[in-house]
Design a protein around this motif. Structure first.
Motif, PDB file in Angstrom:
ATOM      1  N   ILE A   3       0.855  -1.187   0.000  1.00 44.81           N
ATOM      2  CA  ILE A   3       0.000   0.000   0.000  1.00 44.81           C
ATOM      3  C   ILE A   3       0.894   1.240   0.000  1.00 44.81           C
ATOM      4  N   LEU A   4       0.656   2.131  -0.946  1.00 46.95           N
ATOM      5  CA  LEU A   4       1.398   3.394  -1.028  1.00 46.95           C
ATOM      6  C   LEU A   4       0.582   4.483  -0.338  1.00 46.95           C
ATOM      7  N   HIS A  28       4.652   1.493   1.471  1.00 47.64           N
ATOM      8  CA  HIS A  28       5.506   2.476   0.804  1.00 47.64           C
ATOM      9  C   HIS A  28       4.898   3.840   1.116  1.00 47.64           C
ATOM     10  N   TYR A  29       5.719   4.834   1.368  1.00 45.18           N
ATOM     11  CA  TYR A  29       5.139   6.161   1.595  1.00 45.18           C
ATOM     12  C   TYR A  29       5.933   7.221   0.849  1.00 45.18           C
ATOM     13  N   LEU A  30       5.218   8.267   0.446  1.00 52.55           N
ATOM     14  CA  LEU A  30       5.827   9.392  -0.265  1.00 52.55           C
ATOM     15  C   LEU A  30       5.965  10.567   0.693  1.00 52.55           C
ATOM     16  N   SER A  31       7.139  11.189   0.685  1.00 54.51           N
ATOM     17  CA  SER A  31       7.357  12.359   1.541  1.00 54.51           C
ATOM     18  C   SER A  31       8.088  13.439   0.757  1.00 54.51           C
ATOM     19  N   THR A  32       7.739  14.702   1.043  1.00 51.30           N
ATOM     20  CA  THR A  32       8.437  15.834   0.402  1.00 51.30           C
ATOM     21  C   THR A  32       9.714  16.173   1.170  1.00 51.30           C
ATOM     22  N   SER A  33       9.920  15.500   2.302  1.00 56.42           N
ATOM     23  CA  SER A  33      11.097  15.771   3.134  1.00 56.42           C
ATOM     24  C   SER A  33      12.069  14.600   3.065  1.00 56.42           C
ATOM     25  N   LYS A  34      13.230  14.827   2.462  1.00 54.38           N
ATOM     26  CA  LYS A  34      14.205  13.740   2.295  1.00 54.38           C
ATOM     27  C   LYS A  34      14.690  13.215   3.644  1.00 54.38           C
ATOM     28  N   SER A  35      14.651  14.083   4.667  1.00 52.23           N
ATOM     29  CA  SER A  35      15.103  13.655   6.002  1.00 52.23           C
ATOM     30  C   SER A  35      14.127  12.675   6.656  1.00 52.23           C
ATOM     31  N   LYS A  36      12.893  12.604   6.134  1.00 50.47           N
ATOM     32  CA  LYS A  36      11.890  11.692   6.707  1.00 50.47           C
ATOM     33  C   LYS A  36      11.841  10.341   5.983  1.00 50.47           C
ATOM     34  N   LEU A  37      12.759  10.138   5.034  1.00 52.96           N
ATOM     35  CA  LEU A  37      12.753   8.887   4.276  1.00 52.96           C
ATOM     36  C   LEU A  37      13.546   7.821   5.013  1.00 52.96           C
ATOM     37  N   VAL A  38      12.864   6.738   5.382  1.00 55.65           N
ATOM     38  CA  VAL A  38      13.544   5.629   6.039  1.00 55.65           C
ATOM     39  C   VAL A  38      13.119   4.320   5.357  1.00 55.65           C
ATOM     40  N   THR A  39      13.975   3.324   5.497  1.00 53.44           N
ATOM     41  CA  THR A  39      13.603   1.961   5.094  1.00 53.44           C
ATOM     42  C   THR A  39      13.760   1.104   6.323  1.00 53.44           C
ATOM     43  N   ASN A  40      12.650   0.537   6.759  1.00 55.46           N
ATOM     44  CA  ASN A  40      12.661  -0.211   8.009  1.00 55.46           C
ATOM     45  C   ASN A  40      11.720  -1.410   7.860  1.00 55.46           C
ATOM     46  N   GLY A  41      12.272  -2.544   7.468  1.00 53.36           N
ATOM     47  CA  GLY A  41      11.431  -3.736   7.270  1.00 53.36           C
ATOM     48  C   GLY A  41      10.390  -3.511   6.191  1.00 53.36           C
ATOM     49  N   ASN A  42       9.117  -3.565   6.565  1.00 50.29           N
ATOM     50  CA  ASN A  42       8.010  -3.400   5.605  1.00 50.29           C
ATOM     51  C   ASN A  42       7.575  -1.947   5.431  1.00 50.29           C
ATOM     52  N   TYR A  43       8.402  -1.018   5.885  1.00 49.36           N
ATOM     53  CA  TYR A  43       8.062   0.416   5.833  1.00 49.36           C
ATOM     54  C   TYR A  43       9.161   1.136   5.061  1.00 49.36           C
ATOM     55  N   LYS A  44       8.817   1.655   3.885  1.00 45.95           N
ATOM     56  CA  LYS A  44       9.849   2.211   3.003  1.00 45.95           C
ATOM     57  C   LYS A  44       9.425   3.559   2.431  1.00 45.95           C
ATOM     58  N   ASP A  56       9.409   9.563  -7.203  1.00 49.85           N
ATOM     59  CA  ASP A  56      10.231   8.373  -7.365  1.00 49.85           C
ATOM     60  C   ASP A  56       9.327   7.227  -7.848  1.00 49.85           C
ATOM     61  N   ILE A  57       9.517   6.809  -9.088  1.00 47.63           N
ATOM     62  CA  ILE A  57       8.666   5.775  -9.704  1.00 47.63           C
ATOM     63  C   ILE A  57       8.758   4.450  -8.942  1.00 47.63           C
ATOM     64  N   ASN A  58       9.897   4.221  -8.268  1.00 54.05           N
ATOM     65  CA  ASN A  58      10.060   2.973  -7.515  1.00 54.05           C
ATOM     66  C   ASN A  58       9.023   2.819  -6.407  1.00 54.05           C
ATOM     67  N   SER A  59       8.419   3.945  -6.030  1.00 53.16           N
ATOM     68  CA  SER A  59       7.396   3.903  -4.967  1.00 53.16           C
ATOM     69  C   SER A  59       6.196   3.062  -5.392  1.00 53.16           C
ATOM     70  N   ASP A  64      -0.643  -2.230  -4.726  1.00 51.25           N
ATOM     71  CA  ASP A  64      -2.017  -2.619  -5.061  1.00 51.25           C
ATOM     72  C   ASP A  64      -3.011  -1.483  -4.798  1.00 51.25           C
ATOM     73  N   VAL A  65      -2.726  -0.703  -3.739  1.00 56.19           N
ATOM     74  CA  VAL A  65      -3.662   0.334  -3.287  1.00 56.19           C
ATOM     75  C   VAL A  65      -2.886   1.607  -2.945  1.00 56.19           C
ATOM     76  N   ILE A  66      -3.443   2.757  -3.309  1.00 56.15           N
ATOM     77  CA  ILE A  66      -2.884   4.052  -2.879  1.00 56.15           C
ATOM     78  C   ILE A  66      -3.851   4.669  -1.880  1.00 56.15           C
ATOM     79  N   VAL A  67      -3.305   5.122  -0.746  1.00 54.53           N
ATOM     80  CA  VAL A  67      -4.097   5.909   0.213  1.00 54.53           C
ATOM     81  C   VAL A  67      -3.515   7.318   0.199  1.00 54.53           C
ATOM     82  N   HIS A  68      -4.344   8.268  -0.211  1.00 52.89           N
ATOM     83  CA  HIS A  68      -3.876   9.647  -0.439  1.00 52.89           C
ATOM     84  C   HIS A  68      -4.394  10.565   0.667  1.00 52.89           C
ATOM     85  N   LEU A  69      -3.494  10.885   1.613  1.00 49.60           N
ATOM     86  CA  LEU A  69      -3.868  11.720   2.763  1.00 49.60           C
ATOM     87  C   LEU A  69      -3.207  13.096   2.728  1.00 49.60           C
TER      88      LEU A  69
END
Length: 301
Positions: A3-4, A28-44, A56-59, A64-69
């Protein structure tokens, strides 16, 4: 399931991420802040910048699903430039997601976007359902209209499009409840205006559960993300005071006073929307915190 999520580090995003990870999903999550980008197990984390149309297209890999908040907070003073930011942060981010899916190979089956009950007209009498088409003639009404129109574009792809119109989110770590609770805790709380305006609220746990429910059952369309029992501003103020065991003795705060302090943003406190969640109940969604007393006891004690 992968889920993105956009807005994953915000108040609702954090609650939803926790719930989905507990249930074995990959986030997977999208952030506008590069300092908030982490990869931690199932959280990327992946970088994006809707203002410059960067993403980043790799996101999207295996998503399967996008949740847009994502969207700039409406709880900051509405200067003309900030009002632009409130609209642009919602419209441009939604547009970038749409264009990215349109141009690239993907396996996304559903998008679930946050929306707001601010789309419904200010009324002390009406009870609003998802089928009501009237839109509030206010800045917030206009924001939500533009936001939802952008989200509707995804139907062309075609994928399942779901929209959650969120009420006042009650949470422990920030949001409206903590701001309302501060003066009441100090013994100087009071209702706003007549106090009769309806406030359709939701406990943050139930809100995250609604998003998960809509994902699990692939439910299309609009859903009101509110509890079954909206209350008036006076009732909400009294219930918070009762939870703290504090008296309420000050007169109601007049609207002109809040207009001086907050400017146009004061309409958040004084507009009335009595919103029904009957559609969710008909789908057999179970609220954990349906009653206000139960919600406040959980969050304030």
């Amino acid at each position: 399931m992968t889920i993105l999520i956009t807005g994953a580090t915000g108040l609702v995003g954090q609650e939803l991420v926790g719930l989905l990870l507990q249930n074995g999903h990959i986030i997977h999550y999208l952030s506008t802040s590069k300092s908030k980008l982490v990869t931690n197990g199932n959280y990327k984390g992946f970088y994006w910048n809707p203002k410059t149309s960067e993403i980043d297209i790799n996101s999207l890999e295996n998503v399967d699903v996008i949740v847009h908040l994502a969207g700039a907070s409406v709880a900051k003073k509405w200067t003309n430039s900030y009002k632009e930011e409130i609209i642009e942060s919602r419209v441009l981010s939604t547009r970038l997601l749409y264009q990215t899916l349109q141009k690239n190979h993907h396996q996304v089956r559903q998008i679930i976007a946050a929306s707001a009950i601010g789309i419904y007209p200010d009324s002390l009498d009406a009870i609003y359902h998802e089928t009501d088409l009237d839109i509030d003639d206010s800045f917030l009404g206009n924001v939500v209209k533009q936001w939802e129109n952008e989200v509707s574009q995804f139907e062309k792809l075609p994928i399942i499009v779901s929209k959650i119109r969120i009420g006042i989110v009650l949470a422990k770590n920030g949001g409206a409840l903590q701001e309302m609770a501060k003066p009441i805790k100090l013994g100087v709380g009071a209702a706003f205006g007549s106090g009769k305006q309806y406030q359709s609220w939701i406990h943050i746990h139930d809100l995250a559960s609604i998003f998960k429910f809509v994902i699990d059952y692939k439910l299309p369309g609009i859903f009101n993300g509110v509890s079954p029992y909206p209350v008036s501003n006076s009732e909400l103020t009294k219930a918070i005071a009762k939870t703290f065991g504090k008296p309420l003795f000050l007169p109601n705060i007049p609207q002109f006073a809040m207009k001086l302090i907050l400017g146009e943003m004061n309409e958040i406190l004084f507009s009335s929307q009595h919103v029904s969640c009957r559609k969710l109940l008909d789908e057999n969604f179970q609220f954990k915190f349906a009653s206000l007393d139960k919600a406040l006891t959980d969050l304030l004690k």
